[in-house]
Design a protein around this motif. Structure first.
Motif, PDB file in Angstrom:
ATOM      1  N   GLU A 373       0.837  -1.191   0.000  1.00  0.00           N
ATOM      2  CA  GLU A 373       0.000   0.000   0.000  1.00  0.00           C
ATOM      3  C   GLU A 373       0.874   1.244   0.000  1.00  0.00           C
ATOM      4  OE1 GLU A 373      -0.835  -0.016   4.825  1.00  0.00           O
ATOM      5  OE2 GLU A 373      -2.252  -0.995   3.466  1.00  0.00           O
ATOM      6  N   PRO A 374       0.456   2.298  -0.692  1.00  0.00           N
ATOM      7  CA  PRO A 374       1.254   3.533  -0.728  1.00  0.00           C
ATOM      8  C   PRO A 374       1.474   4.056   0.685  1.00  0.00           C
ATOM      9  CG  PRO A 374      -0.541   3.612  -2.315  1.00  0.00           C
ATOM     10  CD  PRO A 374      -0.797   2.411  -1.451  1.00  0.00           C
ATOM     11  N   ALA A 375       2.659   4.621   0.925  1.00  0.00           N
ATOM     12  CA  ALA A 375       2.982   5.148   2.251  1.00  0.00           C
ATOM     13  C   ALA A 375       3.974   6.292   2.124  1.00  0.00           C
ATOM     14  CB  ALA A 375       3.562   4.049   3.137  1.00  0.00           C
ATOM     15  N   ALA A 376       3.786   7.294   2.963  1.00  0.00           N
ATOM     16  CA  ALA A 376       4.728   8.415   3.002  1.00  0.00           C
ATOM     17  C   ALA A 376       5.788   8.210   4.067  1.00  0.00           C
ATOM     18  CB  ALA A 376       3.969   9.716   3.273  1.00  0.00           C
ATOM     19  N   GLU A 377       5.552   7.267   5.004  1.00  0.00           N
ATOM     20  CA  GLU A 377       6.489   7.017   6.083  1.00  0.00           C
ATOM     21  C   GLU A 377       6.256   5.624   6.643  1.00  0.00           C
ATOM     22  OE1 GLU A 377       5.309  10.255   8.615  1.00  0.00           O
ATOM     23  OE2 GLU A 377       3.933   8.968   9.766  1.00  0.00           O
ATOM     24  N   LEU A 378       7.207   5.147   7.442  1.00  0.00           N
ATOM     25  CA  LEU A 378       7.078   3.883   8.157  1.00  0.00           C
ATOM     26  C   LEU A 378       7.134   4.165   9.645  1.00  0.00           C
ATOM     27  CD1 LEU A 378       9.441   1.455   6.150  1.00  0.00           C
ATOM     28  CD2 LEU A 378       6.986   1.863   5.826  1.00  0.00           C
ATOM     29  N   GLY A 379       6.176   3.596  10.397  1.00  0.00           N
ATOM     30  CA  GLY A 379       6.153   3.737  11.845  1.00  0.00           C
ATOM     31  C   GLY A 379       6.572   2.454  12.523  1.00  0.00           C
ATOM     32  N   LEU A 380       6.396   2.408  13.837  1.00  0.00           N
ATOM     33  CA  LEU A 380       6.812   1.263  14.637  1.00  0.00           C
ATOM     34  C   LEU A 380       6.248  -0.038  14.081  1.00  0.00           C
ATOM     35  CD1 LEU A 380       8.131   0.121  17.220  1.00  0.00           C
ATOM     36  CD2 LEU A 380       5.963   0.542  18.389  1.00  0.00           C
ATOM     37  N   ASN A 381       7.150  -1.006  13.833  1.00  0.00           N
ATOM     38  CA  ASN A 381       6.820  -2.356  13.359  1.00  0.00           C
ATOM     39  C   ASN A 381       6.304  -2.406  11.932  1.00  0.00           C
ATOM     40  OD1 ASN A 381       7.594  -3.618  15.758  1.00  0.00           O
ATOM     41  ND2 ASN A 381       5.602  -3.255  16.685  1.00  0.00           N
ATOM     42  N   ASP A 382       6.321  -1.279  11.217  1.00  0.00           N
ATOM     43  CA  ASP A 382       5.961  -1.305   9.804  1.00  0.00           C
ATOM     44  C   ASP A 382       7.059  -1.983   8.989  1.00  0.00           C
ATOM     45  OD1 ASP A 382       3.507  -0.118  10.010  1.00  0.00           O
ATOM     46  OD2 ASP A 382       4.199   1.896   9.519  1.00  0.00           O
ATOM     47  N   ILE A 383       6.654  -2.637   7.920  1.00  0.00           N
ATOM     48  CA  ILE A 383       7.580  -3.252   6.971  1.00  0.00           C
ATOM     49  C   ILE A 383       7.307  -2.636   5.609  1.00  0.00           C
ATOM     50  CG2 ILE A 383       8.311  -5.399   5.879  1.00  0.00           C
ATOM     51  CD1 ILE A 383       7.189  -6.847   8.377  1.00  0.00           C
ATOM     52  N   GLY A 384       8.337  -2.146   4.960  1.00  0.00           N
ATOM     53  CA  GLY A 384       8.134  -1.511   3.669  1.00  0.00           C
ATOM     54  C   GLY A 384       9.411  -1.457   2.870  1.00  0.00           C
ATOM     55  N   GLU A 385       9.309  -0.867   1.684  1.00  0.00           N
ATOM     56  CA  GLU A 385      10.469  -0.742   0.792  1.00  0.00           C
ATOM     57  C   GLU A 385      10.881   0.719   0.724  1.00  0.00           C
ATOM     58  OE1 GLU A 385      11.175  -3.105  -3.051  1.00  0.00           O
ATOM     59  OE2 GLU A 385      10.559  -1.118  -3.763  1.00  0.00           O
ATOM     60  N   VAL A 386      12.177   0.967   0.867  1.00  0.00           N
ATOM     61  CA  VAL A 386      12.688   2.341   0.876  1.00  0.00           C
ATOM     62  C   VAL A 386      13.907   2.444  -0.022  1.00  0.00           C
ATOM     63  CG1 VAL A 386      11.900   2.592   3.275  1.00  0.00           C
ATOM     64  CG2 VAL A 386      14.302   2.062   2.810  1.00  0.00           C
ATOM     65  N   GLY A 387      14.263   3.694  -0.347  1.00  0.00           N
ATOM     66  CA  GLY A 387      15.501   3.980  -1.053  1.00  0.00           C
ATOM     67  C   GLY A 387      16.486   4.642  -0.114  1.00  0.00           C
ATOM     68  N   LEU A 388      17.772   4.274  -0.215  1.00  0.00           N
ATOM     69  CA  LEU A 388      18.827   4.828   0.631  1.00  0.00           C
ATOM     70  C   LEU A 388      19.975   5.322  -0.231  1.00  0.00           C
ATOM     71  CD1 LEU A 388      19.039   2.008   3.362  1.00  0.00           C
ATOM     72  CD2 LEU A 388      17.941   4.244   3.626  1.00  0.00           C
ATOM     73  N   ARG A 389      20.506   6.497   0.131  1.00  0.00           N
ATOM     74  CA  ARG A 389      21.718   7.009  -0.509  1.00  0.00           C
ATOM     75  C   ARG A 389      22.812   7.051   0.546  1.00  0.00           C
ATOM     76  NH1 ARG A 389      20.311  12.131  -2.620  1.00  0.00           N
ATOM     77  NH2 ARG A 389      19.493  10.964  -4.414  1.00  0.00           N
ATOM     78  N   LEU A 390      23.983   6.470   0.212  1.00  0.00           N
ATOM     79  CA  LEU A 390      25.061   6.303   1.175  1.00  0.00           C
ATOM     80  C   LEU A 390      26.197   7.284   0.907  1.00  0.00           C
ATOM     81  CD1 LEU A 390      25.248   2.397   1.133  1.00  0.00           C
ATOM     82  CD2 LEU A 390      23.681   3.876   2.416  1.00  0.00           C
ATOM     83  N   ALA A 391      26.854   7.721   1.990  1.00  0.00           N
ATOM     84  CA  ALA A 391      27.982   8.637   1.860  1.00  0.00           C
ATOM     85  C   ALA A 391      29.212   7.923   1.332  1.00  0.00           C
ATOM     86  CB  ALA A 391      28.285   9.288   3.210  1.00  0.00           C
ATOM     87  N   GLN A 392      29.329   6.634   1.588  1.00  0.00           N
ATOM     88  CA  GLN A 392      30.439   5.805   1.103  1.00  0.00           C
ATOM     89  C   GLN A 392      29.868   4.484   0.615  1.00  0.00           C
ATOM     90  OE1 GLN A 392      32.491   6.088   5.022  1.00  0.00           O
ATOM     91  NE2 GLN A 392      34.308   6.501   3.791  1.00  0.00           N
TER      92      GLN A 392
END
Length: 428
Positions: A373-392
């Protein structure tokens, strides 16, 4: 199944037969009692543990043993009758050795279930026969699937409270099969039990003649385990550099997280991209001709390369991705803060820690239906897919290929609390 009697000299299982398993399920479904029953009926409790259980029984005015107390070690756990921490216990029979992770059932302690199941070869999801599948037992089954636990046992507990009714067991197993069809669990086994009475836990019960399968312990002893890590590509995240100048010794120590390595093997060093050759594989017990995952070793190299903590030695023909952009499934473990785009965190990946920025929250998984389901954020115990950008860059594989180089933890920069578990799906 071969259990030692009091008169027999105990024969120990071979070390390579070790099975790590985790228990999961909703509150009061009987996880701690089940483990206590396994230890008691397999004669794996020490004399002082038995004395403690008998003493508690006398204080309560009955002769019963409170088997849950074997694993509920915290005072708050004993007072409330629940599991809070992850309790690890070791026991063995003549056929196999076991490490048990008894994980808590409360939703607020879901992070502890992730901890217990992350290294498990098998997960036992307990379900109260009276209540059937609950949201928390569904959540734990989803987590077992996401964590790629290769085998799962559905233990339908408290069958004595439903008169050992076959139809109750059949209805729960059918519902569970429908629910887990999308989880891609490779192996699911259903067993009806009563942890309190001992039915089908260590010994088969004659109270359920309609069940013709093994007891739980028989299944745990017989289940085939094959460590996929040892069959994969070689990976050695460097944890520590061991130096002994008086012996002209320099070794690079860590736990092999994939594949195997042997003397004279060619390896690739990341991040430099330089190739070299292994001259020796050392352990605390001496040198080995070959080592494989998940052994901890120190390797010596033929060439003088600048190698330090957070670097990786790997197979030169199958290196992992050196990635600064990740797409990952995340189990969020914090009530505050929530995870939303723009959140800054630390990513602990193998032996490397890097700064990470959340670039997107793609969706959240409804653990009761498995729908995205569409989501703008994840709260406690939520499971979802996110994007991450790393400094290294981190040197990673997809989680489905390697649970160690494909997994990680998200840490709050300010408090240093662990707030998320990461399973990498794509790296670039």
């Amino acid at each position: 199944m071969s259990l030692p009697t009091d008169a027999e000299e105990r024969s120990f299982a071979p070390a390579d037969s070790l099975l790590r398993f985790a228990t999961a399920g909703a509150v009061d479904d009987g996880k701690s009692t089940l483990i206590g029953r396994l230890l008691h009926d397999s004669r794996s409790l020490l004399a002082d543990q038995l004395e403690m259980l008998e003493l508690v029984g006398r204080e309560r005015g009955d002769d019963g043993l409170d088997l849950a107390m074997v694993t509920d070690g915290l005072r708050a756990e004993r007072e409330q009758g629940i599991t809070i921490d992850v309790a690890h216990r070791y026991f063995e029979t003549a056929d196999r050795a076991f490490i048990i992770a008894d994980t808590p059932g409360h939703a607020q302690y879901t992070r502890n279930m992730v901890t217990g199941a992350s290294t498990a070869d098998l997960a036992i999801v307990l379900v109260d026969a009276r209540n059937g599948l609950t949201e928390q037992s569904r959540r734990h089954a989803v987590l077992a699937g996401l964590l790629r636990v290769p085998r799962l046992v559905l233990a339908v507990n408290k069958m004595d409270l439903v008169d050992h009714d076959h139809e109750v067991f059949a209805a729960i197993t059918a519902e569970f099969a429908r629910f887990t069809a999308e989880l891609e669990l490779p192996e699911v086994t259903a067993i009806p039990i009563s942890a309190l009475r001992g039915d089908n836990v260590v010994h088969r019960s004659d109270r359920m003649p309609w069940y013709e399968g093994p007891s739980l312990l028989e299944h745990l002893e017989q289940v085939h385990i094959e460590d996929d890590r040892a069959a994969g590509d070689f990976r050695l995240p460097v944890q520590y550099v061991i130096r002994a100048p008086e012996r002209d010794y320099r070794g690079y120590a860590g736990q092999i997280s994939g594949g195997s390595v042997h003397e004279d093997a060619e390896v690739l060093h990341l991040p430099s991209g330089l190739r070299t050759r292994v001259t020796a594989v050392d352990t605390a017990d001496g040198a080995l001709a070959e080592a494989r995952a998940p052994q901890s070793v120190s390797v010596r190299l033929a060439d003088e390369i600048d190698v330090g903590r957070g670097d990786l030695l790997c197979a030169p023909d199958a290196p992992p991705a050196a990635a600064t952009e990740l797409t990952a499934r995340v189990c969020w473990m914090a009530a505050n803060p929530v995870l939303r785009p723009g959140t800054r965190l630390l990513l602990k990946h193998t032996t490397r820690t890097v700064k990470a920025l959340v670039t997107a929250v793609h969706h959240r998984v409804d653990v009761t239906t498995l729908h995205r389901e569409p989501a703008a954020e994840l709260g406690l115990n939520d499971i979802g897919e996110v994007g991450l950008r790393l400094a290294q860059p981190v040197f990673c594989d997809p989680y489905e290929r390697n649970r160690l180089t494909g997994g990680g933890l998200l840490v709050d920069e300010a408090t240093h609390a662990t707030v998320g578990a990461v399973m990498i799906t794509e790296a670039r």
